[in-house]
Design an enzyme around this catalytic site. Structure first.
Site, PDB file in Angstrom:
ATOM      1  N   CYS A   1      35.422 -28.529 -13.026  1.00 47.80           N
ATOM      2  CA  CYS A   1      36.361 -28.221 -14.109  1.00 47.80           C
ATOM      3  C   CYS A   1      37.562 -29.147 -14.034  1.00 47.80           C
ATOM      4  CB  CYS A   1      36.798 -26.761 -14.028  1.00 47.80           C
ATOM      5  SG  CYS A   1      38.007 -26.299 -15.288  1.00 47.80           S
TER       6      CYS A   1
ATOM      7  N   CYS B   1      40.878 -27.474 -14.847  1.00 47.67           N
ATOM      8  CA  CYS B   1      41.342 -26.557 -13.805  1.00 47.67           C
ATOM      9  C   CYS B   1      41.962 -27.320 -12.636  1.00 47.67           C
ATOM     10  CB  CYS B   1      40.182 -25.720 -13.271  1.00 47.67           C
ATOM     11  SG  CYS B   1      39.285 -24.776 -14.494  1.00 47.67           S
ATOM     12  N   ASP B   2      41.323 -28.408 -12.221  1.00 50.00           N
ATOM     13  CA  ASP B   2      41.690 -29.071 -10.972  1.00 50.00           C
ATOM     14  C   ASP B   2      42.283 -30.458 -11.133  1.00 50.00           C
ATOM     15  OD1 ASP B   2      40.620 -26.839  -9.700  1.00 50.00           O
ATOM     16  OD2 ASP B   2      38.621 -27.711  -9.596  1.00 50.00           O
TER      17      ASP B   2
END
Length: 303
Positions: free
Chosen positions: A134, A137-138
């Site tokens: 992701c 997300c990261d």
């Protein structure tokens, strides 16, 4: 005795939350169960640009709006993992990890899908230590760093574009000599100087003892290998349906997608499949939302 619901929705992404909204408006007693919190895969989307009327909204915000709408109508949403489903007389029993059992007359499967893996040695070991599925997300963890994205579809290109905003260099690794992404998505690559496409190549080895330090990439046409020093690798090679617990219960295709038409009825009366778990040609938020509405319409007709 466990509490009886008119419908239990397993999954609370856009499809499941829409089903909850339409179910409450249809006078049903609704329970939605989601292991990761309401929103599903939307929570991993930085910006949603193709949902009508809300261009650029974040996936998290859209998920929160859908959840709040369902809750405001009286739907019950809990965070838990569904372990199994069994049948007793005319009831269906949904068993969860933390909240015990729930009874219902109808089940809507909205379990979505999960990211496919590369299958490279130590991939699981380095997950969260340089290997990610992701970018939104990261990606913030890799500002100013060199990273790689593996894949050639829309998600891979979108991930590369997103990461290019803050990373020094982004290597987009694809096993073919052309990208599978939509033309509009591919056009966005033009002029982005820090995205470097590596064609006809696959990742063969992950290097790093405790965290990712580099990856070894092999050109499958030339059979030549090179090592790329990257701190992060983002895998975007597709998704697999999260339908394992329904194997042997409802009819599925060879990939595990549940066979259900536009009315969302499965091979078992009283069980409906919606969203990414259902076999269909297009999997988008807007089609998931449509499935949620159609499933409730079918359910109300079948009562």
């Amino acid at each position: 005795m466990s509490e009886l619901y008119d419908v239990i929705i397993i999954g609370a992404g856009p499809a499941g939350l829409t089903a909850a909204i339409y179910g409450m408006r249809g006078g049903l007693k609704v329970l939605a169960i989601e292991p990761a919190g309401p929103g599903g895969q939307m929570l991993q989307t930085y910006a949603v640009d193709n949902y009508p009327g809300l261009p650029g909204i974040s996936g998290t915000e859209l998920g929160e709006k859908m959840r709040d709408h369902a809750v405001s109508l009286g739907a019950t949403i809990i965070q838990d993992q569904v372990l199994d489903v069994r049948f007793e007389d005319f009831k269906k029993i949904v068993m969860t990890a933390e909240n015990g059992e729930f009874e219902t007359s109808n089940i809507i499967i909205a379990t979505g899908a999960r990211h496919a893996k590369l299958g490279v040695a130590r991939e699981d070991e380095l997950a969260g230590m340089g290997v990610s599925y992701c970018a939104t997300c990261d990606g913030a963890f890799y500002q100013g760093s060199d990273v790689a994205v593996v894949g050639g579809g829309d998600v891979a290109v979108e991930d590369a574009l997103f990461l290019a905003r803050s990373c020094a260099n982004v290597y987009l690794i694809h096993r073919r000599d052309s990208l599978r992404a939509a033309k509009g998505v591919k056009n966005q690559l033009k002029g982005v100087e820090n995205i470097h496409i590596i064609w006809d190549s696959v990742v063969e080895e992950l290097v790093g003892e405790f965290e990712l330090e580099s990856i070894k990439v092999r050109n499958i046409k030339k059979n030549e290998t090179m090592e790329l020093p990257v701190e992060g690798m983002f895998v975007a090679v597709g998704i697999n349906p999260s339908t394992d617990i329904f194997t042997g219960i409802v009819e599925m295709d060879e990939k595990g997608y549940i066979i259900a038409g536009e009315d969302c009825r499965t091979s078992v009366p009283g069980i409906y499949a919606i969203g990414d778990a259902r076999k269909k040609p297009l999997r988008q938020i807007v089609t998931a939302v449509a499935d949620g509405a159609n499933a409730i319409e079918s359910l109300l007709h079948d009562k």
